[in-house]
Design a protein around this motif. Structure first.
Motif, PDB file in Angstrom:
ATOM      1  N   ALA A 105       0.744  -1.206   0.006  1.00  0.00           N
ATOM      2  CA  ALA A 105       0.139   0.013   0.150  1.00  0.00           C
ATOM      3  C   ALA A 105       0.741   1.248   0.009  1.00  0.00           C
ATOM      4  O   ALA A 105       1.879   1.068   0.512  1.00  0.00           O
ATOM      5  N   GLU A 106       0.417   2.379  -0.820  1.00  0.00           N
ATOM      6  CA  GLU A 106       1.308   3.470  -0.724  1.00  0.00           C
ATOM      7  C   GLU A 106       1.357   4.281   0.712  1.00  0.00           C
ATOM      8  O   GLU A 106       2.242   5.097   1.045  1.00  0.00           O
ATOM      9  N   SER A 107       0.249   4.138   1.292  1.00  0.00           N
ATOM     10  CA  SER A 107       0.223   4.743   2.535  1.00  0.00           C
ATOM     11  C   SER A 107      -0.233   3.818   3.536  1.00  0.00           C
ATOM     12  O   SER A 107      -0.749   2.679   3.427  1.00  0.00           O
ATOM     13  N   GLY A 108       0.325   3.915   5.091  1.00  0.00           N
ATOM     14  CA  GLY A 108       0.054   2.894   5.950  1.00  0.00           C
ATOM     15  C   GLY A 108       0.970   1.646   6.005  1.00  0.00           C
ATOM     16  O   GLY A 108       0.406   0.702   6.159  1.00  0.00           O
ATOM     17  N   TRP A 109       2.004   1.986   5.281  1.00  0.00           N
ATOM     18  CA  TRP A 109       3.009   0.767   5.083  1.00  0.00           C
ATOM     19  C   TRP A 109       4.169   0.936   5.724  1.00  0.00           C
ATOM     20  O   TRP A 109       4.698   2.221   5.553  1.00  0.00           O
ATOM     21  N   GLY A 110       4.954   0.267   6.638  1.00  0.00           N
ATOM     22  CA  GLY A 110       6.082   0.506   7.142  1.00  0.00           C
ATOM     23  C   GLY A 110       5.438   1.251   8.469  1.00  0.00           C
ATOM     24  O   GLY A 110       6.166   2.416   8.800  1.00  0.00           O
ATOM     25  N   ALA A 111       4.277   1.071   8.933  1.00  0.00           N
ATOM     26  CA  ALA A 111       3.598   1.867  10.087  1.00  0.00           C
ATOM     27  C   ALA A 111       4.182   1.326  11.637  1.00  0.00           C
ATOM     28  O   ALA A 111       5.523   1.469  11.568  1.00  0.00           O
ATOM     29  N   ASP A 112       3.275   0.935  12.273  1.00  0.00           N
ATOM     30  CA  ASP A 112       3.755   0.576  13.759  1.00  0.00           C
ATOM     31  C   ASP A 112       4.875  -0.454  13.760  1.00  0.00           C
ATOM     32  O   ASP A 112       4.793  -1.236  12.909  1.00  0.00           O
ATOM     33  N   MET A 113       5.762  -0.393  14.499  1.00  0.00           N
ATOM     34  CA  MET A 113       7.214  -1.233  14.509  1.00  0.00           C
ATOM     35  C   MET A 113       7.781  -1.491  13.263  1.00  0.00           C
ATOM     36  O   MET A 113       8.339  -2.468  13.227  1.00  0.00           O
ATOM     37  N   GLY A 114       7.412  -0.510  12.108  1.00  0.00           N
ATOM     38  CA  GLY A 114       7.969  -0.658  10.953  1.00  0.00           C
ATOM     39  C   GLY A 114       7.353  -1.664  10.007  1.00  0.00           C
ATOM     40  O   GLY A 114       7.701  -2.056   8.925  1.00  0.00           O
ATOM     41  N   ARG A 115       6.377  -2.643  10.524  1.00  0.00           N
ATOM     42  CA  ARG A 115       5.812  -3.292   9.722  1.00  0.00           C
ATOM     43  C   ARG A 115       4.423  -3.367   9.376  1.00  0.00           C
ATOM     44  O   ARG A 115       3.802  -2.470  10.016  1.00  0.00           O
ATOM     45  N   PRO A 116       3.799  -3.361   8.209  1.00  0.00           N
ATOM     46  CA  PRO A 116       4.722  -4.332   7.171  1.00  0.00           C
ATOM     47  C   PRO A 116       5.783  -3.455   6.397  1.00  0.00           C
ATOM     48  O   PRO A 116       5.542  -2.122   6.100  1.00  0.00           O
ATOM     49  N   TYR A 117       6.891  -3.912   6.362  1.00  0.00           N
ATOM     50  CA  TYR A 117       7.818  -3.200   5.573  1.00  0.00           C
ATOM     51  C   TYR A 117       8.047  -3.644   4.204  1.00  0.00           C
ATOM     52  O   TYR A 117       7.976  -2.832   3.349  1.00  0.00           O
ATOM     53  N   LEU A 118       8.331  -4.923   4.020  1.00  0.00           N
ATOM     54  CA  LEU A 118       8.421  -5.559   2.670  1.00  0.00           C
ATOM     55  C   LEU A 118       7.119  -5.595   1.942  1.00  0.00           C
ATOM     56  O   LEU A 118       6.231  -5.670   2.654  1.00  0.00           O
ATOM     57  N   ALA A 119       7.233  -5.499   0.591  1.00  0.00           N
ATOM     58  CA  ALA A 119       5.958  -5.874  -0.219  1.00  0.00           C
ATOM     59  C   ALA A 119       5.502  -7.323   0.095  1.00  0.00           C
ATOM     60  O   ALA A 119       6.541  -8.286   0.439  1.00  0.00           O
ATOM     61  N   ARG A 120       4.442  -7.638  -0.042  1.00  0.00           N
ATOM     62  CA  ARG A 120       3.871  -8.962   0.157  1.00  0.00           C
ATOM     63  C   ARG A 120       3.507  -9.713  -1.580  1.00  0.00           C
ATOM     64  O   ARG A 120       2.891  -9.121  -2.226  1.00  0.00           O
ATOM     65  N   ALA A 121       3.690 -10.846  -1.183  1.00  0.00           N
ATOM     66  CA  ALA A 121       3.525 -11.558  -2.694  1.00  0.00           C
ATOM     67  C   ALA A 121       2.048 -12.098  -2.907  1.00  0.00           C
ATOM     68  O   ALA A 121       1.475 -12.535  -1.693  1.00  0.00           O
ATOM     69  N   PHE A 122       1.345 -11.938  -4.021  1.00  0.00           N
ATOM     70  CA  PHE A 122      -0.338 -11.994  -4.254  1.00  0.00           C
ATOM     71  C   PHE A 122      -0.333 -12.712  -5.502  1.00  0.00           C
ATOM     72  O   PHE A 122       0.046 -12.139  -6.621  1.00  0.00           O
ATOM     73  N   SER A 123      -0.901 -13.862  -5.664  1.00  0.00           N
ATOM     74  CA  SER A 123      -1.599 -14.444  -6.778  1.00  0.00           C
ATOM     75  C   SER A 123      -2.377 -13.640  -7.608  1.00  0.00           C
ATOM     76  O   SER A 123      -3.213 -12.934  -6.871  1.00  0.00           O
ATOM     77  N   VAL A 124      -2.391 -13.432  -8.860  1.00  0.00           N
ATOM     78  CA  VAL A 124      -3.603 -12.620  -9.543  1.00  0.00           C
ATOM     79  C   VAL A 124      -4.753 -13.718  -9.709  1.00  0.00           C
ATOM     80  O   VAL A 124      -4.553 -14.710  -9.881  1.00  0.00           O
ATOM     81  N   ALA A 125      -6.132 -13.234  -9.291  1.00  0.00           N
ATOM     82  CA  ALA A 125      -6.965 -14.200  -9.169  1.00  0.00           C
ATOM     83  C   ALA A 125      -7.838 -13.756 -10.124  1.00  0.00           C
ATOM     84  O   ALA A 125      -8.537 -14.707 -10.645  1.00  0.00           O
ATOM     85  N   ASP A 126      -7.846 -12.614 -10.733  1.00  0.00           N
ATOM     86  CA  ASP A 126      -8.290 -12.432 -12.209  1.00  0.00           C
ATOM     87  C   ASP A 126      -7.611 -11.204 -12.844  1.00  0.00           C
ATOM     88  O   ASP A 126      -7.184 -10.237 -12.005  1.00  0.00           O
ATOM     89  N   ALA A 127      -7.948 -11.052 -14.119  1.00  0.00           N
ATOM     90  CA  ALA A 127      -7.290  -9.930 -14.709  1.00  0.00           C
ATOM     91  C   ALA A 127      -8.210  -9.632 -16.271  1.00  0.00           C
ATOM     92  O   ALA A 127      -8.586 -10.687 -16.803  1.00  0.00           O
ATOM     93  N   GLU A 128      -8.403  -8.279 -16.438  1.00  0.00           N
ATOM     94  CA  GLU A 128      -9.237  -7.963 -17.248  1.00  0.00           C
ATOM     95  C   GLU A 128      -8.768  -6.672 -17.964  1.00  0.00           C
ATOM     96  O   GLU A 128      -8.825  -5.751 -17.413  1.00  0.00           O
ATOM     97  N   ARG A 129      -8.661  -6.837 -19.554  1.00  0.00           N
ATOM     98  CA  ARG A 129      -8.140  -5.400 -20.108  1.00  0.00           C
ATOM     99  C   ARG A 129      -9.391  -4.782 -20.307  1.00  0.00           C
ATOM    100  O   ARG A 129     -10.500  -5.107 -20.710  1.00  0.00           O
ATOM    101  N   GLN A 130      -9.253  -3.379 -19.516  1.00  0.00           N
ATOM    102  CA  GLN A 130     -10.249  -2.327 -20.046  1.00  0.00           C
ATOM    103  C   GLN A 130     -10.025  -1.049 -20.153  1.00  0.00           C
ATOM    104  O   GLN A 130      -8.733  -0.866 -20.235  1.00  0.00           O
ATOM    105  N   ALA A 131     -10.877  -0.097 -20.010  1.00  0.00           N
ATOM    106  CA  ALA A 131     -10.484   1.189 -20.462  1.00  0.00           C
ATOM    107  C   ALA A 131      -9.561   1.863 -19.314  1.00  0.00           C
ATOM    108  O   ALA A 131      -9.933   1.608 -18.161  1.00  0.00           O
ATOM    109  N   GLY A 132      -8.335   2.241 -19.742  1.00  0.00           N
ATOM    110  CA  GLY A 132      -7.316   2.788 -18.708  1.00  0.00           C
ATOM    111  C   GLY A 132      -6.336   2.062 -18.259  1.00  0.00           C
ATOM    112  O   GLY A 132      -5.456   2.279 -17.514  1.00  0.00           O
TER     113      GLY A 132
END
Ligand SMILES: Cc1cc2nc3c(=O)[nH]c(=O)nc-3n(C[C@H](O)[C@H](O)[C@H](O)COP(=O)(O)OP(=O)(O)OC[C@H]3O[C@@H](n4cnc5c(N)ncnc54)[C@H](O)[C@@H]3O)c2cc1C
Ligand code: FES
Length: 290
Positions: free
Chosen positions: A56-83
């Protein structure tokens, strides 16, 4: 998008350089999980089985520095659309990073890196005799199978779907599957077969036509290990979407190394997360699963 764009075995996939800022467009409950979507204005469409590193752009590396590193997430769906490309993620909040990602609201901003890693390969590329697919998902591991189911359907490849959950609280994501023919199992019996999803797979693998399918699985390590051994015993080809602790997601930290069947090691983030059953010694990866 077709189901046949996966790279050859051993080939690596190159992601766009750097991280991109995306806008969150929705966040909704799906059983005990959350589905959140982000609009990726500049990235390519991902293939099923690939993942992104999210922060997240905000609220990341917050209390006690966690979460600090980015987290791995599988993509569950994707669709090309406007934008751009709409990316859907399924989140199970189990710690500071997943808590923060699950709480993102429309209009919030998300850093993404990806799509990363080796995706699923079409059944005929996994085994020359395979014309169909059997998808086996456990818990939050149903996420990459939802987009794979959709891509297989678009390619006209038949797929049977078996999904298992621990209990009502630790279940969700069914909204992401565009089919009603799902066989369910639950450890506590609140839905479907009372028992493990691998019980359903064992019955399917008794069929005479089973060599005409490839098995694709994602879920907790114990489930993946049963899938791997069941398939090996029946001579059925399988691909497993695996998890390991991932600090970087692109091959630099070696935190995701797992032993291979030839006595070496592979980094799951670049050589996986999708691996063939015969490539690994075991799916019981220390430090993974929750
Ligand atoms: C390729 C890949 C795809 C993933 N896809 C999803 C997804 O689609 N949805 C989702 O909710 N989660 C997914 N995960 C798991 C997710 O990345 C971790 O749960 C997350 O990093 C935990 O961060 P946290 O700060 O919330 O909790 P932490 O405090 O970091 O961890 C909480 C607990 O989870 C365990 N844990 C930490 N990281 C992992 C991990 N990588 N795998 C398994 N257990 C872990 C820890 O041992 C600890 O007990 C995926 C992981 C990988 C490697
Ligand atoms: S997560 Fe860093 S090398 Fe794989």
């Amino acid at each position: 998008m077709t189901a046949t764009r996966a790279p050859k075995l051993g080939e690596r996939v190159v992601a766009p350089f750097g991280r991109r800022s995306c806008e969150i467009t929705r966040n909704l409950a799906s059983g005990g999980y959350r589905i959140f979507s982000a609009l990726d204005a500049a990235g390519p469409e991902p293939a099923a089985g690939q993942f992104y590193m999210l922060a997240a752009e905000s609220g990341w590396g917050a209390d006690m520095g966690r979460p600090y590193l980015a987290r791995a997430f599988s993509v569950a769906d994707a669709e090309r659309q406007a934008g751009g490309v709409r990316l859907d993620f399924l989140a199970q909040a189990i710690g500071p990073g997943t808590d923060r990602l699950a709480s993102l609201e429309p209009g919030d901003r998300l850093w993404i890196t990806g799509p990363l890693g080796r995706p699923f390969a079409a059944p005929a590329d996994v085994s020359p005799d395979a014309a169909g697919a059997i998808l086996v998902g456990g818990g939050i591991g149903v996420a990459p199978l939802a987009i794979w189911r959709r891509q297989l359907r678009r390619a006209g490849i038949p797929a049977r779907v078996l999904l298992g959950f621990r209990d009502r609280e630790n279940s969700g994501g069914l909204d992401l599957f565009d089919c009603s023919e799902i066989r369910l199992a639950s450890d506590d019996g609140h839905t479907g077969h009372r028992g493990f999803v691998t019980d359903l797979l064992a019955v399917l693998l008794e069929g005479d036509d089973v060599q005409s399918a490839a098995v694709y699985a994602c879920g907790p390590p114990a489930m993946l290990e049963v899938v791997r051994t069941l398939c090996a015993d029946r001579g059925v080809a399988c691909e497993l979407a695996m998890e390991a602790p991932m600090a970087c997601g692109y091959g630099a930290c070696f935190g995701c190394a797992i032993p291979t069947s030839d006595g070496g090691y592979m980094r799951l983030c670049v050589d996986g997360p999708v691996v063939r059953g015969e490539e690994i010694q075991t799916a019981l990866v220390p430090g993974s699963g929750h």
